[in-house]
Design a protein around this motif. Sequence first.
Motif: not given
Length: 307
Positions: A93-99, A142-148
């Motif tokens: 999760l910390e590696a994702m740019p949105e987080v 919704e798209a971000l939730a699927r990626r997470i």
Amino acid sequence: MADGMGIPARQPAVPRLRRSRGRDPLGLRRALSDRLLPALVAAMALLAALALAGSRGAAELTARWEGGAAAAMTVQLPANAGAARLARGLAALEAMPEVTRAQPMDQARMAALLRPWLGEAPAMALPVVIELQLAGLPVAPEALARRIAAAVPGASVESHGVWVARLVALARSLQAVALAALALVAGIAAAVVAVAVRAGIAARREAIAILHDLGATDADIAGRFAQRAGWLVAAGAAAGTLLAVPVLAGFADLAAPLLGGQPAESMLDWPWTSLPWEALAPLPLLAAGLGWLTAQVTVRRWLRRLP
């Protein structure tokens, strides 16, 4: 022109209404009542203050929801997820740019949140919940939730963006309605002043016509009406604004939990300093300007019809 003895005859004096500040040559103190017009304007000012405060409150709620709950998500792992699985999930999760921040929720805090429903000692094991703080409001929650969910296998993702977006749309709609109500109140106040000025003109029609024939200019006559109307409107607007202050403070106290605060225990502890004073303070001056301008336009239009 001189008489038979060579003494110049006196010429009729031209009325100078602007210099007779202490007098009332048009009788406007009787023509423009100091009771009805201020009372009507006070009611309009009260509604205007409520509309201004409502618009600001809706804007603050919108900003808070957009920057707070809308930019937050929760990731839930099964109760039997070990420390190694939790560490892998946090790293992904910390590696994702949105987080911007990923932090597991403390079990004691979770138990406190669930206590009203599960009691003091829950019979089931509590899941592992990871709180996410996003860099901003996601365009497609919704798209971000699927990626997470793909980055953390076996996890369920709860996005607050959908219902927060609806709340933001509702708050913006309320803000637009408040601004429309403010414009409507201003229009009604101008109409009330115009009707009062026309009534004053009708009551002093002969005096106005005589002074106009003697040389009083349109600016002089309109200025007298505008000065009287401006003072009456300012007094009424000041009274209405003062009446609105405790009402707005009470509403602000009721809305405190929505903004992260706590309701006050007494009236003295109401959030008086959080009221939109920068919008309420100039309200009497703006109302006076509106009354002055309305009176000027109304009187000048009537004077143009005189021969």
